[in-house]
Motif scaffolding. Structure first.
Motif, PDB file in Angstrom:
ATOM      1  N   PRO A   1     -27.452  43.302   2.622  1.00  0.00           N
ATOM      2  CA  PRO A   1     -28.775  43.729   3.108  1.00  0.00           C
ATOM      3  C   PRO A   1     -29.216  45.018   2.419  1.00  0.00           C
ATOM      4  O   PRO A   1     -28.411  45.914   2.148  1.00  0.00           O
TER       5      PRO A   1
ATOM      6  N   ARG B   1     -32.340  40.704   1.811  1.00  0.00           N
ATOM      7  CA  ARG B   1     -31.029  40.958   1.237  1.00  0.00           C
ATOM      8  C   ARG B   1     -30.888  40.258  -0.103  1.00  0.00           C
ATOM      9  O   ARG B   1     -31.616  39.324  -0.427  1.00  0.00           O
TER      10      ARG B   1
ATOM     11  N   GLU C   1     -30.576  32.416   5.805  1.00  0.00           N
ATOM     12  CA  GLU C   1     -29.869  32.463   7.085  1.00  0.00           C
ATOM     13  C   GLU C   1     -29.987  33.819   7.765  1.00  0.00           C
ATOM     14  O   GLU C   1     -29.519  33.995   8.894  1.00  0.00           O
ATOM     15  N   HIS C   2     -30.600  34.796   7.083  1.00  0.00           N
ATOM     16  CA  HIS C   2     -30.742  36.145   7.637  1.00  0.00           C
ATOM     17  C   HIS C   2     -32.226  36.511   7.710  1.00  0.00           C
ATOM     18  O   HIS C   2     -33.012  36.142   6.838  1.00  0.00           O
ATOM     19  N   GLU C   3     -32.602  37.264   8.728  1.00  0.00           N
ATOM     20  CA  GLU C   3     -33.987  37.691   8.879  1.00  0.00           C
ATOM     21  C   GLU C   3     -34.291  38.915   8.027  1.00  0.00           C
ATOM     22  O   GLU C   3     -35.423  39.074   7.557  1.00  0.00           O
ATOM     23  N   ASP C   4     -33.317  39.795   7.833  1.00  0.00           N
ATOM     24  CA  ASP C   4     -33.554  41.005   7.052  1.00  0.00           C
ATOM     25  C   ASP C   4     -33.478  40.683   5.562  1.00  0.00           C
ATOM     26  O   ASP C   4     -32.762  39.787   5.138  1.00  0.00           O
TER      27      ASP C   4
END
Length: 420
Positions: free
Chosen positions: A29, A172, A167-170
């Protein structure tokens, strides 16, 4: 220990060399302002934030790039049937030190894979002898497809960076690092823009006071089990009671410059096989490191076979072992074996032949692997002159002393491997 038991013990020893994984991957991230990229070919640079770049901005970046080529036979080749992508070159380098060895990362190029772009299966061309791998950083630009498929030693892995990032909201980055002899391909990008930056990874110069043999991450290999079994083998009085040699076939590829033959112990020479020992990778580094810790001398050997057919089983193929790179242009093959000149001119040692015909007898712990097969041309003479070929294989020879005095690393070199 009977001969059968010796072979079984060596097979056990070889089986404990954990090949581990030839790559690592993941995501990192970052804050949104850390995805800024400045680019351009003029004095006026353009800026794009790859964490939230709109389609038009990615299109401008793509148009600023050049068609991506690939290396083939020491040349850069452009062929969109093999690789379809665009790139920007760079020449920035970074470095990082850890407790065991120094690593440098050279910024190589930025690549953009837009819809319908791909890169067929290939291996990266080492830029220098110390290059050991590549690092690919993937930005979170919207795209589908473009997964990286990696293959090594008959195993295959897939890293889908688009899926890993989604798979991640933030915001990266995705990354994947792999050894330079790992075959890999970029699957078809079905939509969007896959933007990557590639770094060439090098072993930096060894620091004073560090181990003279390569070191290896203990979390990556089963070093303890291999070392324990090797100690058990050496403690057996029936194993090579009067000293001898054990050979390990290497599992990774290394650049060998046949255009610069030279003396084997000039570590500054491109032709020095022994200099390559400082840059062994993965399980090969494990073997060399454990041997050093057990006090056993090791040397890299080029094993030449005579014919142009190759072989799948070293048990039925006579070989000549050399500790240096040789100019095969000075040697001819044909009706009379070219083993003779290799032995007379370069101190080569015959092995793996009929009993009584060998210069040395070796025990094999691991087999020769096809990954280290090197095909070299030579002039052959039969009824007429023609271009023939021989194969060479890179292996690690371990010098083992007699029982109750196994250490050889500080002892004089035993004949027949004794050079003036």
């Amino acid at each position: 220990m009977s001969m059968v038991t010796v072979e079984e013990r060596l097979r056990t020893l070889g089986s404990l060399i954990d090949t581990g994984s030839s790559y690592c991957c993941g995501t990192i991230p970052l804050s949104p302002d850390e995805f800024l990229l400045f680019y351009g070919k003029t004095d006026t640079a353009r800026r794009i934030n790859l964490a939230e770049a709109p389609h038009d901005a990615l299109k401008d970046l793509t148009e600023a790039c050049d068609p991506a080529t690939f290396g083939l036979n020491q040349e850069n080749v452009f062929d969109e049937s093999y690789r379809k992508a665009v790139k920007l070159d760079s020449s920035t380098s970074l470095s990082s030190d850890d407790e065991e060895r120094s690593i440098s990362a050279e910024l190589y190029k930025l690549n953009v894979y837009q819809k319908d772009s791909f890169f067929e299966s290939h291996k990266d061309t080492p830029r220098r002898g110390t290059m050991f791998g590549s690092l690919v950083v993937v930005f979170p630009t919207p795209h589908e497809g473009g997964a990286l498929v990696l293959r090594h030693n008959n195993e295959e892995w897939t890293f889908d960076s688009a899926k890993a990032i989604s798979e991640h909201e933030d915001p990266r980055l995705a990354y994947v690092a792999f050894y330079s002899d790992v075959e890999h391909e970029v699957a078809l990008v079905t939509s969007g823009h896959r933007v990557t930056i590639t770094y060439n990874l090098y072993f930096a110069a060894r620091r004073a006071g560090s181990l003279p043999e390569p070191t290896t991450d203990q979390h990556y290999v089963a070093e303890s089990a291999f070392k324990t079994e090797f100690r058990r083998v050496l403690a057996d009085a029936s194993f090579l009671p009067q000293a001898g040699y054990v050979m390990f076939g290497l599992r990774h590829q290394y650049p060998v410059d046949f255009e610069a033959p030279g003396y084997p112990y000039d570590l500054h020479s491109k032709a020095s096989l022994q200099g390559i020992k400082e840059y062994l990778k993965g399980s090969d580094a494990l073997v060399a490191k454990v041997c050093w810790e057990l006090g056993l001398r090791t040397s890299l050997q080029l094993l030449f076979e005579e014919d142009d057919q190759g072989f799948s089983n070293r048990d039925d193929c006579p070989l000549v072992a050399l500790e240096q790179v040789v100019d095969l242009g000075n040697i001819s093959g044909g009706e009379e074996s070219f083993f003779g000149p290799l032995r007379k001119l370069y101190g080569g040692k015959r092995l793996n032949s009929w009993p009584g015909e060998n210069d040395i007898e070796v025990l094999w712990a691991t087999e020769i692997r096809a990954v280290n097969k090197i095909r070299r041309p030579l002039l052959a003479y039969g009824n007429e002159v023609y271009l023939g070929y021989t194969y060479a294989h890179l292996c690690l020879l371990v010098d083992i002393g007699r029982f109750n005095n196994r250490e050889t690393i500080n002892s004089p070199r035993r004949a027949p491997f004794r050079y003036p």
